[in-house]
Design a protein around this motif. Structure first.
Motif, short mmCIF file in Angstrom:
data_model
loop_
_atom_site.label_atom_id
_atom_site.label_comp_id
_atom_site.label_asym_id
_atom_site.label_seq_id
_atom_site.Cartn_x
_atom_site.Cartn_y
_atom_site.Cartn_z
N GLU A 95 -0.43 9.83 -11.64
CA GLU A 95 -0.39 8.63 -10.51
C GLU A 95 -0.19 7.15 -10.76
O GLU A 95 0.74 7.02 -10.83
CB GLU A 95 -1.89 8.47 -10.62
N SER A 126 1.00 -1.48 -0.20
CA SER A 126 -0.38 -0.18 0.34
C SER A 126 0.78 0.92 0.03
O SER A 126 0.48 2.73 0.44
CB SER A 126 -1.07 -0.14 1.37
N ASN A 131 6.26 0.82 -4.31
CA ASN A 131 5.64 1.04 -5.84
C ASN A 131 6.74 0.80 -6.58
O ASN A 131 6.40 0.80 -8.06
CB ASN A 131 4.42 1.17 -5.77
N TRP A 171 -6.53 6.75 -13.94
CA TRP A 171 -6.54 6.97 -12.38
C TRP A 171 -6.55 5.94 -12.09
O TRP A 171 -5.20 5.21 -10.87
CB TRP A 171 -6.80 8.19 -11.84
N ARG A 190 -3.67 3.07 -8.98
CA ARG A 190 -3.87 2.28 -8.28
C ARG A 190 -3.94 1.36 -7.76
O ARG A 190 -3.34 0.81 -6.88
CB ARG A 190 -4.75 4.05 -7.42
N LEU A 219 3.41 4.05 -1.29
CA LEU A 219 3.97 4.36 -2.72
C LEU A 219 5.27 4.75 -3.25
O LEU A 219 5.90 3.71 -4.00
CB LEU A 219 3.40 5.64 -2.40
N ARG A 276 3.35 5.39 -9.06
CA ARG A 276 2.67 3.98 -8.76
C ARG A 276 3.46 3.39 -9.05
O ARG A 276 3.32 1.84 -9.03
CB ARG A 276 1.41 3.91 -8.10
N ARG A 330 -10.83 -0.03 -9.01
CA ARG A 330 -10.47 0.65 -7.43
C ARG A 330 -11.03 -0.98 -6.52
O ARG A 330 -10.56 -1.18 -5.85
CB ARG A 330 -11.14 1.62 -6.81
#
Length: 1317
Positions: free
Chosen positions: A535, A338, A343, A491, A495, A340, A539, A447
């Protein structure tokens, strides 16, 4: 063990420093707000409304950043709720005094709920069990209390109090005891739980039901309270009664407006209940509620209310969730980290399968496949998919969230079916709402980890299409919300997924995201695409040039469309991965866009990209655009023509010119000659030619053969490219003739095409492309036609193109150039107004070589064109403006080269400078007096503005010529040719400066007159021009009278807004002290003082009166001198502008105001001069404003104790028999007031009463004969001479002559003139 004092002190310092940081970065007004809260606590809850309003205004500023208040919530909420609780305990809930104390506190608490949300605020509410009855009693008191009026602007606190108490109850009903056990009313009356709920519960239930029909915020909070109350384990009966009541209401709704609120309240309450209730409690109610929802969705009331449909979608998804088991699904894609930062690492485990880090077990898959899904769930999913097509965004958004939540509880096969149904929303036949809803649903699935990587190949092509979705609808297009939602999907991808799963996907999405970020029309779409790209860069690990692009395409740089197209996109296009994608985006979507400004911007953007790969644009882009210039679609035709023009110019600027003579070509032939440039071959041939002069004959022949071979080898090596470029030149040069042949100038797109064709000719001329003679004449004829067009934009673009066309293709010694000059000079007298405008524009761009031979003829022609035409039908303000600018431009062209056109000895030497000094300046000074008016208003102001700018430029021209000694050139030529001196020069051989004090005085006077008139823009322009003239260094403007004082009045400051009356008039009014400027200045000032604009009149009059007042520095003689100068200047204005109502009426109003201020009593001869002017101006006039003002001035003069008052009174009395009844009545009123004030000085005491009776009792608005009789009686009593108002005899004009004299703008001009403008 005692603590170390030093440690304690350090902790205190640290706490204080934290407080300072929090106060600085969070709530800046915390000190003020804390003092208000402390005052409320100290006063026991009582406070004044001003403090409450102050606290609300402080907190309202944090509506968008409510989290900044959260560190202070406990210190605000806890003491206020404590006061509410104590006051209710002390005074009793039923006390009116208690309610008045509680309301102001609830206003503050409710403001916090609005800003921070109820969840953050209710955490600090008291929740003792004993408070439940107390809160219900307080709510009961508020429920039965009504406000005095609902129309008060400020809040009474009633609504806020109800909301806060309902929120308090929503916390208190969560007590872990049976509510009946805390109901004290049961002690007096025993209650059997089997018979129904306790009285306390019944009260809360009843109040909440009432508030469900409320249109305010109580509806939502009442639904929250019901959800927590009815889902308690001890409330099954009252829950069933509520479901039964809702079923009755939902099944019996009507189209009445009042029913909509109760429907909204019930649906919101049911949605809240299904959110927190247990499945066991809710499952039995699903069929009942679903039946009502199905009917309500299809009803007319549901079609009209988007809020109702939103709550229906919310309740529908909650019903579906209640029917499905809640469990963790192993097939969900779960990210490993989780963080950043983690990642960003590219060390991804290659052994991970395509479903993510979570492994899918076979038995779990089998178990999911065997899961029993209720039939109603299919209907619910179908309803949610239908909601994705809704016309309102809030409904689509609610349906998308429902799809995501329900899909998370379905099996893999059903989830795949849902995904397929969502993808069907992106079919070409669907509307923009379906595309938007589909994007929102895909984003929700991504998501939540429900969109697995194996499905991305099906999804990504759809998202790419959505990123470019733009559908034309009439004069605009729709699709910005679809593109925004598509960026949101991208986006969400960034994520949700690992870098390894997204690597191939990002390679497809990144170019499209950047094209949207740079080239989308809407700023929200550009920013959304940039945020999605950022983003993914952050990520998904390293990305080619990702950080550099993110830094360039930030939130602020993309706010401007021009900056996005011409700066950000050009920066990104330097990376080869994006250049061709950007070019394709512009060619496919933006060149043919419906917005004309966007097409122009796209053409400019294409030209900015040429420098990165000129060959690609020359070989591919132009080949694609040239056929589109003849497209039937106007947008495509216009955009393609503009793009070709800009690309041709950009290719020339990059050195990749289309002309063959100087181009360097890439290697086409295997022969080494393919890499040799034409310049190198020519240099080699010239060297051989030089050597051949000193070589023997044999060697010479050898060199000649060698030169011929070199040229042939070069030509053969580059022949294919030469032929290709020649063909492309012909195609480009043939665009304009082809457009004319296809008659594409006709229809609604004709004007648009004419402008872009002019731009194409301009760019072709700038690139020096070789053109056939026939094509040259065709292009020139096109420019001539465009210059005659009435559209000013078309004429301007044509004039700009003609400027470069002449330089590139017309020889100055050629007959074509002379014919062109003669043609435009003749058009200056053309009856067509548009032709005159275009001719003046064309002459203004002629080069020096074309003007120098006939400059005297050109200037002689332009000067009369700057004047107002005598025939009203020929008057045209735009033609005058263009002529003025053309005149100045020609003068600049003739003198800007640093040479004086000395062509014929003395005549040429003496002519131009003297012509500018005499004829040009005289023409521009006359243009300053252009006050033409038509149905657009004061169009003469355009001419005056151009004249002022021209005077400034011509002033610099004369000063430069004088500083370079051009003015003395005549004397030098005269000395060399004395025989011609006597006959040609005359008195000019004396040393007369080109720019003298006389011209300087007229220049400053003319500009200061404009600086105090009524139009703000003219005043602004005049003030800035005065500043530049006074403070110009190169060249310096000499001979300005009172220069030091002028510089004190007009400082060299850029911050002065000369258009503001309170800035310009107080400064400029001091120019009245200089006789050389005062007359011109006053002729402009009276226009403002006597005008109709109230703010302008007040500012100018105040400045004038302040100037006339005697200050401490002034003595009595100075005051008399000011008055004498002003009086003489006013009389000069009256004489100079005789019978010119535009100036005379404001001047008379100014005199009237000054006389009423008791000024000028000691100025000899002024009043007599005013009376003489009035006798001329009022004779035969039909203007009521002038007559009223004149009568008022006559009354003021007649009331003075002066020898001239009897003459003024006699002249005033003559208007008692004026032909207009209203004038007779106004005159009678003035005479009556005059007799009351100074009657004893004008006639005997015994006759005064009789005279007053005549004036008072006569009906002056009646017949003229009666008025003449009474006026005769009055004259005998007052011993007045028999003066009557003479009326000019009317001329008999026949109908034909009258029609010939009519002006198309005459009626409006008369209206404007009669109102003082």
């Amino acid at each position: 063990m005692a603590e170390d004092p030093q440690i304690v002190a350090e902790e205190d310092d640290e706490h204080e420093s934290k407080e300072i940081v929090v106060r600085k970065y969070f709530l800046q007004e915390w000190i003020v707000l804390k003092s208000i809260i402390d005052d409320i606590i100290e006063n026991g809850g009582s406070t004044d409304p001003a403090s409450i309003n102050k606290a609300r205004s402080i907190m309202d500023k944090y509506q968008e950043q409510g989290q900044l208040l959260e560190p202070y919530l406990e210190r605000i909420v806890s003491p206020l709720m404590h006061i509410i609780r104590l006051k209710t305990l002390d005074l009793g809930a039923a006390s009116d005094q208690n309610l008045e104390l509680v309301k102001p506190l609830c206003i503050i608490l409710y403001t916090l709920v609005n800003v921070c949300g109820y969840k953050a605020v209710t955490k600090f509410f008291p929740h003792q069990v004993s408070d439940l009855e107390l809160a219900v009693s307080l709510l009961e008191k508020c429920h039965h209390d009504t406000a005095a009026t609902s129309l008060r602007q400020e809040s009474t606190g009633e609504m806020e109090t109800k909301c806060i108490i309902l929120l308090w109850l929503s916390i208190l009903v969560l007590i872990p005891f049976d509510i009946s056990s805390v109901d004290t009313s049961l002690a007096e009356c025993p209650h059997n739980g089997d018979l129904g709920p306790s009285p306390l519960v019944q009260k809360m239930f009843g109040f909440s039901k009432d508030y469900l029909s409320n249109a305010g915020p109580m509806r939502k909070i009442a639904g929250l309270l019901l959800s927590r109350l009815l889902t308690r384990p001890d409330m099954p009966k009252i829950f069933n009664s509520f479901i039964q009541w809702t079923d009755e209401v939902l099944s019996s709704f009507s189209d009445d407006v009042a029913d909509i609120f109760i429907l909204l309240g019930i649906l919101e309450a049911l949605a809240a209940i299904f959110k927190v209730g247990s499945k066991k409690l809710l499952l039995d109610t699903v069929p009942i509620i679903w039946k009502n929802i199905s009917i309500l969705v299809k009803s007319s009331i549901g079609a009209r209310s988007s809020l109702l449909r939103k709550f229906l979608m919310k309740l529908t998804q909650r019903l579906g969730l209640a029917c499905l088991p809640h469990r963790a699904i192993s097939r969900r894609y779960v990210g490993r980290h989780s963080s950043l930062g983690k990642n960003l690492s590219l060390n991804v485990d290659d052994e991970r399968d395509s479903y993510g880090s979570a492994q899918v077990k076979k038995d779990e898959c089998i178990e999911e496949e065997e899961m029993d899904v209720p039939e109603v769930v299919e209907e619910i999913i179908e309803q949610l998919l239908t909601g994705l097509r809704d016309t309102d965004t809030v409904v689509r958004w609610s349906a998308a969230k429902g799809i995501g939540r329900i899909t998370g509880r379905l099996t893999a096969a059903l989830s795949d079916e849902v995904l397929s149904s969502i993808l069907e929303l992106f079919s070409p036949g669907e509307g923009d709402g379906s595309w938007h809803g589909g994007c929102l649903a895909l984003a929700e699935l991504a998501r939540r980890g429900l969109l697995l990587p194996v499905s991305l190949p099906r999804v990504v092509p759809v998202i790419v299409k959505a990123l470019h979705y733009d559908v034309r609808r009439g004069p605009h297009s729709v699709g910005s919300h679809v593109r925004d939602a598509a960026a949101y999907v991208c986006w969400a991808f960034g994520r949700a997924y690992y870098h390894a799963d997204m690597k191939s996907i990002l390679e497809q999405l990144a170019p499209h995201l950047l094209t949207v970020a740079c080239y989308d029309r809407e700023v929200n779409c550009r920013r959304a695409a940039a945020a999605a790209f950022q983003e993914n860069v952050g990520r998904q690990g390293s990305f080619p040039h990702g950080i550099d692009i993110v830094n360039a395409a930030d939130y602020f740089s993309l706010s401007s469309r021009v900056n996005s197209y011409l700066q950000v996109a050009v920066f990104i296009a330097q990376y080869t991965e994006y250049l061709h994608v950007f070019v394709d985006e512009l060619l496919t979507y933006k060149i043919c866009h419906w917005d004309k400004g966007l097409r122009e911007l796209a053409a400019a953007a294409l030209s900015a990209l040429v420098k990165y790969e000129p060959g690609y644009f020359c070989d591919f882009v132009l080949d694609k655009l040239i056929p589109c210039t003849l497209s039937l679609d106007l947008n495509m035709r216009h955009g393609a023509t503009l793009a070709v023009a800009e690309i041709v110019l950009a290719l020339h600027q990059c050195g990749a010119m289309l002309s063959i003579g100087t181009s360097k070509f890439a290697c086409i032939s295997p022969c080494a000659w393919g890499t040799v440039s034409c310049d190198q071959v020519l240099a080699f041939v010239s060297q051989c030619a030089c050597l051949s002069m000193s070589l023997p004959q044999g060697t010479f022949m050898y060199l000649c053969i060698l030169m011929v071979v070199c040229v042939l080898m070069y030509a053969l090596a580059n022949l294919p490219h030469i032929l290709g470029l020649t063909e492309k030149q012909n195609r480009i040069s043939g665009i304009v003739p082809a457009i004319e042949k296809a008659r594409l100038y006709r229809g609604k797109g004709g004007e648009i095409m004419r402008s872009c064709v002019s731009r194409l000719i301009e760019c072709t001329s700038l690139s020096n492309a070789s053109l056939p003679e026939k094509t040259k004449r065709t292009l020139l004829e096109t420019l001539n036609e465009n210059l005659k067009h009435p559209n000013a934009q078309i004429q301007g673009s044509a004039a700009q193109a003609l400027k470069y066309f002449i330089k590139a293709y017309i020889s100055m010694s050629d007959k074509l150039g002379q014919d062109l000059m003669s043609k435009y000079l003749a058009l200056l007298d053309d009856p067509n107004m548009a032709a005159r405008r275009g001719a003046a524009l064309a002459i203004s761009v002629f080069p020096y070589e074309l003007l120098v031979r006939n400059w005297a003829v050109v200037l002689d022609k332009l000067c009369p064109s700057c004047m107002i035409q005598e025939n009203p039908d020929d008057r045209d303000a735009e033609a005058c403006v263009n002529a003025v600018r053309g005149l100045v431009s020609v003068c600049e062209t003739l003198t800007g080269t640093g040479r004086s056109p000395v062509l014929d000895g003395i005549e040429g030497a003496k002519s131009l400078d003297r012509f500018i000094k005499n004829q040009v300046f005289d023409t521009l000074f006359k243009a300053l007096d252009d006050y033409s008016v038509d149905n657009r208003g004061d169009v003469g102001s355009w001419v005056r503005e151009a004249a002022m700018e021209g005077l400034e430029k011509c002033t610099y021209i004369l000063c430069e010529m004088q500083s370079m000694g051009v003015g003395s050139l005549i004397a030098d030529v005269a000395e060399s040719t004395p025989a011609l001196c006597d006959s040609s020069l005359g008195s000019n051989n004396e040393d007369h400066p080109l720019f003298d004090a006389n011209i300087a005085t007229m220049l400053i006077g003319g500009i200061v007159k404009q600086a105090v008139e009524k139009i703000d823009k003219i005043r602004e322009t005049a003030g800035k021009i005065l500043q530049r003239i006074l403070y110009s260094k190169e060249p310096f403007v000499p001979c300005i009278v009172h220069r030091d004082k002028l510089e004190a009045i007009i400082p060299n400051s850029e911050n002065l807004n000369w258009g503001a009356p309170n800035v310009s008039y107080p400064r400029m009014v001091h120019l009245l002290q200089f006789p050389c400027y005062s007359k011109a200045f006053l002729s402009g000032l009276v226009i403002s003082v006597g005008g109709l604009a109230d703010s302008l009149r007040k500012a100018s009059l105040a400045a004038l009166l302040e100037y006339l007042e005697v200050s401490e520095l002034d003595n009595c003689e100075r005051k008399i001198e000011k008055d004498h100068m002003l009086c003489n200047d006013l009389l000069w204005v009256l004489q100079q502008y005789r019978k010119c109502d535009r100036v005379i009426i404001p001047t008379l109003k100014t005199i009237e105001i000054l006389l009423n201020k008791m000024s000028f009593l000691q100025v000899e001869g002024f009043l007599a001069g005013v009376l003489d002017s009035l006798a001329v101006e009022l004779k035969g006039t039909k203007d009521f404003t002038k007559l009223y003002t004149g009568i008022s001035i006559l009354g003021c003069i007649a009331s003075l104790e002066d020898s001239i008052n009897s003459h003024a009174f006699s002249q005033l009395a003559s208007f008692l028999v004026h032909r207009y009844p209203k004038i007779r009545k106004a005159c009678a009123d003035q005479v009556y007031l005059l007799l009351l004030q100074n009657g004893s000085q004008m006639m005997e005491e015994d006759k005064l009463d009789e005279a007053l009776t005549i004036i008072l009792e006569t009906c002056w608005e009646g017949g003229l004969e009666e008025a003449k009789l009474q006026r005769l009686r009055f004259s005998e009593i007052a011993h007045l001479q028999d003066q009557t108002v003479e009326v000019e005899p009317r001329k008999k004009v026949d109908k034909a002559e009258k029609m010939a004299m009519l002006d198309e703008n005459e009626s409006y001009s008369s209206l404007v003139g009669s109102t003082g403008f």
